[in-house]
Design a protein around this motif. Structure first.
Motif, short mmCIF file in Angstrom:
data_model
loop_
_atom_site.label_atom_id
_atom_site.label_comp_id
_atom_site.label_asym_id
_atom_site.label_seq_id
_atom_site.Cartn_x
_atom_site.Cartn_y
_atom_site.Cartn_z
N ARG A 1 8.31 8.58 -6.37
CA ARG A 1 7.28 8.77 -5.36
C ARG A 1 5.93 8.94 -6.04
NH1 ARG A 1 10.46 13.37 -1.91
NH2 ARG A 1 10.10 14.41 -3.90
N HIS B 1 3.24 -3.54 -5.27
CA HIS B 1 4.17 -2.47 -4.90
C HIS B 1 3.79 -1.85 -3.56
CE1 HIS B 1 7.03 0.77 -5.47
NE2 HIS B 1 6.07 1.67 -5.32
N GLU C 1 6.07 5.79 -1.23
CA GLU C 1 7.50 5.91 -1.49
C GLU C 1 7.97 4.83 -2.47
OE1 GLU C 1 9.31 8.28 -0.54
OE2 GLU C 1 8.52 9.13 1.33
N PRO C 2 9.15 5.02 -3.08
CA PRO C 2 9.64 4.01 -4.02
C PRO C 2 9.76 2.61 -3.44
CG PRO C 2 10.88 6.05 -4.26
CD PRO C 2 10.00 6.23 -3.06
N ASP C 3 9.95 2.51 -2.11
CA ASP C 3 10.04 1.18 -1.49
C ASP C 3 8.68 0.62 -1.12
OD1 ASP C 3 9.31 2.66 0.72
OD2 ASP C 3 11.10 2.17 1.91
N GLY C 4 7.60 1.35 -1.42
CA GLY C 4 6.26 0.86 -1.16
C GLY C 4 5.65 1.33 0.15
N THR C 5 6.41 1.94 1.02
CA THR C 5 5.83 2.48 2.24
C THR C 5 4.93 3.67 1.90
OG1 THR C 5 7.74 3.92 2.62
CG2 THR C 5 7.77 1.76 3.66
N ARG D 1 2.93 -3.32 -9.62
CA ARG D 1 4.18 -3.01 -10.33
C ARG D 1 4.39 -4.03 -11.44
NH1 ARG D 1 9.72 -1.57 -7.12
NH2 ARG D 1 11.20 -1.57 -8.86
#
Length: 281
Positions: free
Chosen positions: A111, A90, A131-135, A81
């Motif tokens: 996403r 990220h 996902e946006p949170d990195g998961t 990122r």
């Protein structure tokens, strides 16, 4: 028989191997995979270095809703990122992708769908949702070398080029980002599609590396237009410009890191097309 478009015109050159083109903020963003950097170029041909990534091979690019740039780091199997000042991790998808990451597309919610580079022992790869949170989550398997990807403007359909499968494959995207209803979008007999982009009529422009041409493929597989690139390998493409009817063509003389070592022969050409590019989700 498919028609032929106008002759491409040189926009910029001097790169090692261009990949992952995306049009944003009045310029084309792209990875120089074997040059270990990300660049932009505007319609005047002015190039600007975005970020150097020594020791890495950047590939697919995409943007989060806040404008941060996501970059596939192929061999590390990571998504990086870039916020304009520094690089951060990220997502690490090495637990889901055993060999290497490849291309990527990012939807309007941030996403990311990341394809894998198949191992030497098998042509099969997979697609991972980040996902946006990195998961991250595995969302498709048994893809025959998943490569360039696009998402329709409504965010409802993912189209993936299966390079060794010689086809374009579509999935419906559900509200949580998972993929379902896998189906054939278009056959590409005798051609192995690489990087792709989508226009307003649902046609896919696809780079055909070994055929050394770009094709506009209608849903179902009919080829509407072919653009030859004078014996160069067609790597990836994107639609952009003020009216989104400029087709950017990324080409190279080879794809092997060994053959490209010390060279700077990759280039970006442009050609005007009649159907504009589809907007981002």
């Amino acid at each position: 028989m498919p028609g032929n478009s106008a002759t491409p015109e040189l926009l910029a050159s001097g790169f090692v191997f261009g990949e992952g083109p995306r049009w944003r903020n009045d310029r084309l963003w792209f990875s120089d995979m074997h040059g270990e950097a990300v660049w932009t170029v505007d319609l005047s041909g002015t190039r600007e270095l975005v970020v150097e990534l020594p020791g890495r091979r950047p590939s697919g690019l995409g943007f989060l809703p806040n404008g941060d740039l996501l970059i596939v780091s192929m061999l590390e199997r990571q998504i990086l990122r870039w916020n304009g000042s520094y690089i951060a991790l990220h997502a690490d998808v090495s637990a889901l992708i055993p060999n290497g990451c490849n291309d990527m597309v990012v939807d309007g919610e941030g996403r990311a769908y990341v394809g894998s580079f198949p191992p030497p022992s098998s042509p099969e790869g997979s697609i991972v949702l980040v996902e946006p949170d990195g998961t991250s989550l595995l969302v498709a398997e048994n893809m025959i070398f998943p490569n360039g990807s696009v998402i329709t403007p409504d965010g409802a359909v993912l189209i993936v080029a299966e390079s060794l499968g010689r086809r374009l494959t579509a999935f419906d995207i559900d509200s949580g980002g998972s993929l379902r209803n896998r189906r054939l979008y278009a056959d590409c007999p005798g051609r192995g599609p690489d990087g792709i982009c989508l226009d307003d009529e649902g046609a896919v422009w696809a780079a055909m590396p070994l055929a050394r041409e770009f094709q506009r493929i209608l849903p179902g597989g009919s080829v509407d237009t072919t653009v030859s690139v004078d014996g160069r390998m067609a790597i990836a493409c994107a639609l952009g410009g003020p009216e989104r009817n400029t087709l950017f063509l990324l080409t190279a003389n080879d794809h092997s890191p060994e053959a490209l070592k010390g060279t700077h022969d990759a280039r970006i050409d442009v050609v005007r097309v009649s159907v504009a590019g589809a907007g981002t989700p």
